[in-house]
Design a protein around this motif. Structure first.
Motif, mmCIF file in Angstrom:
data_model
loop_
_atom_site.group_PDB
_atom_site.id
_atom_site.type_symbol
_atom_site.label_atom_id
_atom_site.label_comp_id
_atom_site.label_asym_id
_atom_site.label_seq_id
_atom_site.Cartn_x
_atom_site.Cartn_y
_atom_site.Cartn_z
ATOM 1 N N GLN A 8 7.858 55.096 -4.428
ATOM 2 C CA GLN A 8 8.984 54.644 -3.622
ATOM 3 C C GLN A 8 10.280 55.398 -3.904
ATOM 4 O OE1 GLN A 8 8.939 50.266 -3.844
ATOM 5 N NE2 GLN A 8 7.676 50.272 -1.998
ATOM 6 N N GLN A 9 10.213 56.362 -4.820
ATOM 7 C CA GLN A 9 11.330 57.281 -5.008
ATOM 8 C C GLN A 9 11.268 58.436 -4.016
ATOM 9 O OE1 GLN A 9 14.084 57.308 -7.154
ATOM 10 N NE2 GLN A 9 13.482 55.168 -7.431
ATOM 11 N N LEU A 10 10.111 58.615 -3.391
ATOM 12 C CA LEU A 10 9.897 59.756 -2.504
ATOM 13 C C LEU A 10 10.500 59.501 -1.122
ATOM 14 C CD1 LEU A 10 6.134 60.439 -3.362
ATOM 15 C CD2 LEU A 10 8.160 61.539 -4.361
ATOM 16 N N ASP A 11 11.044 60.557 -0.524
ATOM 17 C CA ASP A 11 11.577 60.497 0.830
ATOM 18 C C ASP A 11 10.494 60.994 1.782
ATOM 19 O OD1 ASP A 11 12.853 60.864 3.277
ATOM 20 O OD2 ASP A 11 14.711 61.587 2.377
ATOM 21 N N VAL A 12 9.899 60.072 2.542
ATOM 22 C CA VAL A 12 8.828 60.454 3.467
ATOM 23 C C VAL A 12 9.319 60.493 4.912
ATOM 24 C CG1 VAL A 12 6.967 59.623 1.981
ATOM 25 C CG2 VAL A 12 8.041 58.045 3.614
ATOM 26 N N GLY A 13 10.645 60.434 5.079
ATOM 27 C CA GLY A 13 11.200 60.461 6.421
ATOM 28 C C GLY A 13 11.843 61.778 6.790
ATOM 29 N N ALA A 14 12.339 62.515 5.805
ATOM 30 C CA ALA A 14 13.117 63.726 6.065
ATOM 31 C C ALA A 14 12.357 64.754 6.888
ATOM 32 C CB ALA A 14 13.580 64.332 4.741
ATOM 33 N N ARG A 15 11.057 64.862 6.685
ATOM 34 C CA ARG A 15 10.267 65.855 7.415
ATOM 35 C C ARG A 15 10.238 65.591 8.917
ATOM 36 N NH1 ARG A 15 4.993 63.788 8.486
ATOM 37 N NH2 ARG A 15 4.161 65.888 8.789
ATOM 38 N N LYS A 16 10.582 64.379 9.314
ATOM 39 C CA LYS A 16 10.585 63.996 10.726
ATOM 40 C C LYS A 16 11.958 64.222 11.366
ATOM 41 C CE LYS A 16 7.889 62.040 13.921
ATOM 42 N NZ LYS A 16 6.598 62.606 14.347
ATOM 43 N N GLY A 17 12.949 64.573 10.551
ATOM 44 C CA GLY A 17 14.296 64.792 11.073
ATOM 45 C C GLY A 17 15.331 64.013 10.291
ATOM 46 N N ALA A 18 16.581 64.459 10.394
ATOM 47 C CA ALA A 18 17.674 63.858 9.620
ATOM 48 C C ALA A 18 17.839 62.369 9.891
ATOM 49 C CB ALA A 18 18.977 64.598 9.923
ATOM 50 N N LYS A 19 17.485 61.953 11.093
ATOM 51 C CA LYS A 19 17.587 60.541 11.468
ATOM 52 C C LYS A 19 16.809 59.646 10.522
ATOM 53 C CE LYS A 19 16.245 57.460 15.290
ATOM 54 N NZ LYS A 19 15.666 57.402 16.656
ATOM 55 N N TRP A 20 15.749 60.214 9.932
ATOM 56 C CA TRP A 20 14.849 59.413 9.113
ATOM 57 C C TRP A 20 15.003 59.674 7.615
ATOM 58 C CZ3 TRP A 20 12.999 55.859 12.190
ATOM 59 C CH2 TRP A 20 12.794 56.162 13.542
ATOM 60 N N ASN A 21 16.053 60.354 7.220
ATOM 61 C CA ASN A 21 16.280 60.608 5.791
ATOM 62 C C ASN A 21 16.301 59.303 5.008
ATOM 63 O OD1 ASN A 21 16.479 63.326 6.242
ATOM 64 N ND2 ASN A 21 18.711 63.443 6.036
ATOM 65 N N GLY A 22 15.611 59.309 3.870
ATOM 66 C CA GLY A 22 15.633 58.138 2.993
ATOM 67 C C GLY A 22 14.563 57.105 3.260
ATOM 68 N N VAL A 23 13.711 57.342 4.258
ATOM 69 C CA VAL A 23 12.625 56.398 4.546
ATOM 70 C C VAL A 23 11.597 56.440 3.408
ATOM 71 C CG1 VAL A 23 10.683 55.908 6.087
ATOM 72 C CG2 VAL A 23 12.933 56.460 7.036
ATOM 73 N N ARG A 24 11.135 55.288 2.992
ATOM 74 C CA ARG A 24 10.256 55.195 1.817
ATOM 75 C C ARG A 24 8.839 54.748 2.183
ATOM 76 N NH1 ARG A 24 13.349 58.331 -1.243
ATOM 77 N NH2 ARG A 24 15.484 57.539 -1.353
ATOM 78 N N ILE A 25 7.927 54.924 1.247
ATOM 79 C CA ILE A 25 6.551 54.442 1.382
ATOM 80 C C ILE A 25 6.552 52.921 1.179
ATOM 81 C CG2 ILE A 25 4.240 54.443 0.349
ATOM 82 C CD1 ILE A 25 4.744 57.364 -0.477
ATOM 83 N N PRO A 26 6.057 52.164 2.135
ATOM 84 C CA PRO A 26 6.055 50.703 1.980
ATOM 85 C C PRO A 26 4.798 50.189 1.280
ATOM 86 C CG PRO A 26 5.335 51.257 4.180
ATOM 87 C CD PRO A 26 5.619 52.578 3.485
ATOM 88 N N GLU A 27 4.877 48.969 0.810
ATOM 89 C CA GLU A 27 3.684 48.260 0.360
ATOM 90 C C GLU A 27 3.021 47.628 1.578
ATOM 91 O OE1 GLU A 27 3.836 45.789 -3.279
ATOM 92 O OE2 GLU A 27 5.990 46.252 -3.250
ATOM 93 N N LEU A 28 1.741 47.313 1.451
ATOM 94 C CA LEU A 28 1.046 46.632 2.545
ATOM 95 C C LEU A 28 1.728 45.303 2.863
ATOM 96 C CD1 LEU A 28 -1.286 46.459 4.570
ATOM 97 C CD2 LEU A 28 -2.674 45.425 2.753
ATOM 98 N N ASP A 29 2.186 44.598 1.839
ATOM 99 C CA ASP A 29 2.871 43.320 2.042
ATOM 100 C C ASP A 29 4.020 43.461 3.028
ATOM 101 O OD1 ASP A 29 1.185 42.183 0.185
ATOM 102 O OD2 ASP A 29 2.658 42.168 -1.445
ATOM 103 N N ASP A 30 4.747 44.580 2.928
ATOM 104 C CA ASP A 30 5.926 44.787 3.769
ATOM 105 C C ASP A 30 5.572 44.889 5.250
ATOM 106 O OD1 ASP A 30 7.488 44.951 1.430
ATOM 107 O OD2 ASP A 30 7.145 47.112 1.266
ATOM 108 N N VAL A 31 4.439 45.487 5.552
ATOM 109 C CA VAL A 31 4.084 45.688 6.963
ATOM 110 C C VAL A 31 3.299 44.515 7.542
ATOM 111 C CG1 VAL A 31 4.167 48.198 6.755
ATOM 112 C CG2 VAL A 31 1.985 47.031 6.445
#
Length: 306
Positions: free
Chosen positions: A131-154
């Motif tokens: 959850q320290q990883l940024d998995v949104g930046a590769r999709k564009g600046a709009k998504w900077n800072g998006v994190r990997i969620p737990e299953l519980d979250d979704v």
């Protein structure tokens, strides 16, 4: 104006709105009944009746958002899942692994190189590290800072009347944790589906969750010399029957022959497919009687299937 006159005036103003809400609710309930009828007829193998049902619902195939609305948002994130619901998907599909410290995390690849630029296996990282990883930046600046969620979250995002396809990307060791997550979510059994390419996982999942639908995932190979495609419909049907699961979920690239559909339906099984982003292909599959289509673009594809 008297109190009675005021109430009459308000009632007259509200009547069209109330009628519209009632009609919309009635339509939604009718649609749900038709979908439930179609599933029942599929499972009971009532082919002739099912054919009639398919004529009624050819344009109402279950649309499953692949890793969420992954064309528009970073895949397998809370953001893509929520966007999938916003885009009117009937279901959302996510992929799951167990982290190093035993948490169920939502991620497709076995490592985080593609999504976050860190070439480490998911199973070798703790939840905190993932959850320290940024998995949104590769999709564009709009998504900077998006994190990997737990299953519980979704899981908690699943709206009433919709469901989530949980694709297991590891082995059967995840099933006890899945059981806890499903129970914690408070979602109904009919709102959850387990899918996997690992047959042993599907078998064990069905044994553990008898009220939750389970599907075996499969792609196809074609012999260049003979043109024979494997696995065959007969093989997949036999595997599904042996595991007591509801159906199969296969690559659309192997569904060129309507005979495949007919065999699966005659066996009383449901047939889903992945990953379709072509309206022409989606229309063909719907015409043949597919139960559900997984797509990266749920709203876009549904609109173009009309």
């Amino acid at each position: 104006m008297s109190q009675h006159g005021v109430m009459t005036h308000i009632s007259a103003w509200l009547e069209p709105l109330t009628r519209a809400v009632y009609i919309r609710r009635l339509f939604l309930e009718f649609s749900c009944c038709i979908l439930a009828m179609k599933r029942f007829l599929t499972r009971t193998g009532l082919g002739c009746t099912l054919a009639f049902c398919q004529q009624l619902t050819a344009d109402d195939v279950e649309i499953v958002a692949h890793r969420g609305a992954s064309y528009d948002a970073p895949e397998n994130t809370l953001e893509s899942v929520k966007l999938g619901w916003e885009q009117g998907a009937d279901a959302v599909e996510v992929d799951v692994y167990l982290s190093k410290d035993g948490y169920i995390v939502v991620h497709h690849d076995s490592d985080t190189k593609k999504t976050a630029g860190v070439n480490r296996k998911v199973v070798d990282q703790t939840l905190a590290e993932l959850q320290q990883l940024d998995v949104g930046a590769r999709k564009g600046a709009k998504w900077n800072g998006v994190r990997i969620p737990e299953l519980d979250d979704v899981l908690v995002t699943i709206p009433e009347g919709k469901r989530m396809f949980v694709e297991v990307k590891c082995g059967p060791e995840i099933i006890p944790s899945l059981a806890k997550a499903f129970e914690k979510s408070g979602k109904k059994a009919e709102q959850l589906v387990v899918i996997c390419f690992d047959y042993e996982v599907v078998k064990q999942a069905k044994a553990r969750f008898p009220r939750i639908e389970c599907f075996y995932l499969s792609s196809f190979k074609e012999d260049k010399k003979t043109g024979v495609q494997t696995p065959s419909a007969e093989k997949l049907i036999a595997m599904a029957k042996a595991a007591n699961i509801e159906g199969i979920n296969v690559s659309y690239k192997g569904l060129g022959d309507k005979a495949f559909f007919d065999k699966v339906k005659a066996a009383g099984l449901e047939l889903f497919t992945w990953t379709v982003n072509s309206p022409a292909e989606a229309k063909r599959l719907a015409k043949f009687g597919i139960n559900g289509i997984t797509t990266d673009r749920p709203a876009w594809l549904r609109e173009r299937m009309k």
